[in-house]
Design a protein around this motif. Sequence first.
Motif, short mmCIF file in Angstrom:
data_model
loop_
_atom_site.label_atom_id
_atom_site.label_comp_id
_atom_site.label_asym_id
_atom_site.label_seq_id
_atom_site.Cartn_x
_atom_site.Cartn_y
_atom_site.Cartn_z
N ASP A 190 -16.02 -29.05 2.15
CA ASP A 190 -16.76 -28.10 2.97
C ASP A 190 -15.81 -27.04 3.54
O ASP A 190 -14.66 -27.33 3.87
CB ASP A 190 -17.48 -28.83 4.12
CG ASP A 190 -18.52 -27.93 4.79
OD1 ASP A 190 -18.09 -27.07 5.58
OD2 ASP A 190 -19.71 -28.09 4.50
N GLY A 191 -16.30 -25.82 3.66
CA GLY A 191 -15.49 -24.73 4.20
C GLY A 191 -15.01 -24.99 5.62
O GLY A 191 -13.92 -24.57 6.00
N MET A 192 -15.81 -25.67 6.41
CA MET A 192 -15.39 -25.97 7.79
C MET A 192 -14.17 -26.88 7.81
O MET A 192 -13.26 -26.69 8.61
CB MET A 192 -16.54 -26.61 8.57
CG MET A 192 -17.63 -25.65 8.94
SD MET A 192 -18.81 -26.47 10.03
CE MET A 192 -20.01 -25.18 10.21
N ASN A 193 -14.15 -27.84 6.93
CA ASN A 193 -13.02 -28.74 6.81
C ASN A 193 -11.77 -27.94 6.41
O ASN A 193 -10.69 -28.13 6.95
CB ASN A 193 -13.32 -29.84 5.79
CG ASN A 193 -12.17 -30.80 5.60
OD1 ASN A 193 -11.18 -30.46 4.95
ND2 ASN A 193 -12.31 -32.00 6.14
N GLU A 194 -11.95 -27.04 5.46
CA GLU A 194 -10.84 -26.21 4.98
C GLU A 194 -10.29 -25.34 6.12
O GLU A 194 -9.07 -25.18 6.28
CB GLU A 194 -11.30 -25.35 3.81
CG GLU A 194 -10.18 -24.59 3.13
CD GLU A 194 -10.66 -23.81 1.92
OE1 GLU A 194 -9.82 -23.06 1.37
OE2 GLU A 194 -11.83 -23.92 1.52
N LEU A 244 -10.45 -25.96 9.33
CA LEU A 244 -9.76 -26.81 10.29
C LEU A 244 -8.39 -27.21 9.75
O LEU A 244 -7.40 -27.16 10.47
CB LEU A 244 -10.60 -28.06 10.59
CG LEU A 244 -10.05 -28.97 11.67
CD1 LEU A 244 -9.95 -28.24 13.00
CD2 LEU A 244 -10.93 -30.20 11.82
N ARG A 245 -8.31 -27.59 8.49
CA ARG A 245 -7.02 -27.97 7.90
C ARG A 245 -6.05 -26.79 7.87
O ARG A 245 -4.86 -26.96 8.08
CB ARG A 245 -7.22 -28.52 6.49
CG ARG A 245 -7.82 -29.91 6.50
CD ARG A 245 -7.78 -30.53 5.09
NE ARG A 245 -8.49 -31.79 5.07
CZ ARG A 245 -8.02 -32.94 5.53
NH1 ARG A 245 -6.82 -32.98 6.06
NH2 ARG A 245 -8.74 -34.03 5.47
N PRO A 262 -2.43 -27.18 10.15
CA PRO A 262 -1.82 -27.77 8.95
C PRO A 262 -0.84 -28.90 9.25
O PRO A 262 -0.71 -29.81 8.45
CB PRO A 262 -1.09 -26.59 8.30
CG PRO A 262 -0.83 -25.66 9.43
CD PRO A 262 -2.00 -25.81 10.36
N GLU A 263 -0.18 -28.86 10.38
CA GLU A 263 0.82 -29.89 10.67
C GLU A 263 0.18 -31.14 11.24
O GLU A 263 0.85 -32.11 11.51
CB GLU A 263 1.91 -29.36 11.60
CG GLU A 263 1.47 -29.11 13.04
CD GLU A 263 0.74 -27.79 13.25
OE1 GLU A 263 0.29 -27.58 14.38
OE2 GLU A 263 0.63 -26.99 12.33
N GLN A 264 -1.09 -31.10 11.44
CA GLN A 264 -1.78 -32.26 12.01
C GLN A 264 -2.72 -32.86 11.00
O GLN A 264 -3.30 -32.17 10.17
CB GLN A 264 -2.56 -31.83 13.26
CG GLN A 264 -1.67 -31.30 14.35
CD GLN A 264 -2.46 -30.91 15.59
OE1 GLN A 264 -3.62 -31.25 15.71
NE2 GLN A 264 -1.83 -30.20 16.48
N ASN A 265 -2.89 -34.15 11.08
CA ASN A 265 -3.82 -34.86 10.23
C ASN A 265 -5.22 -34.68 10.80
O ASN A 265 -5.42 -34.82 12.00
CB ASN A 265 -3.41 -36.34 10.22
CG ASN A 265 -4.29 -37.17 9.33
OD1 ASN A 265 -5.50 -37.04 9.33
ND2 ASN A 265 -3.66 -38.05 8.58
#
Length: 194
Positions: free
Chosen positions: A158-162, A164-165, A169-172
């Motif tokens: 999903d674009g929302m997940n992308e 957020l990542r 980026p440095e966080q899980n």
Amino acid sequence: YFQTKVGTPGYEPLFKKGKGGKIEFLRKPNAQEAEEIRKALDAKTTAQYSKRGGGFLGSGFEDAATEFRDALDVNIPELASARATAKAARDNKDAFNAGRQTFTGKMDEKLFEMQELFGRGNADEIAAFRSGMLSAIQAQLKSPNRASFIRKLGNDEDGMNELLRMALPEQNLDDVLKKLDIAEESQAAKGAIM
């Protein structure tokens, strides 16, 4: 600005109109007056550029405004510092607001905007954006669409997940979800999707 000061007790006029309407300066402007002149030049530049065919005059005003701003920066460094501080505050506010709007609109446009912002490398702007984004997440968690939102955040496709990542980026993602106290719901949503 200057016309409102005329007649104020203790105010010494900055200029007067001389022969043929020519402006004659009567004294050196103080920092506030100089900044008002700079703002007026910037406003005139913008006004000229916005007129049809005004590019020629606009560029002339822009050159004068730039030259005047550079002279101010050299002669009144505290004014340059104040202007830079104000610009940074505006940029951070804009970044925070952009973060708040991360999950609305077209995701590809949001990704592009985020890449631009992160590409500038301004740590304060990035932090403000992330704060705005986390604020948006918290607001979504209080909305009736909470379950759907959590499902989208947990879906790697999903674009929302992308978004957020990319923003964190440095966080899980699972760590972020735990901090937001939604990890269990996210895992359940992932399980239901798979």
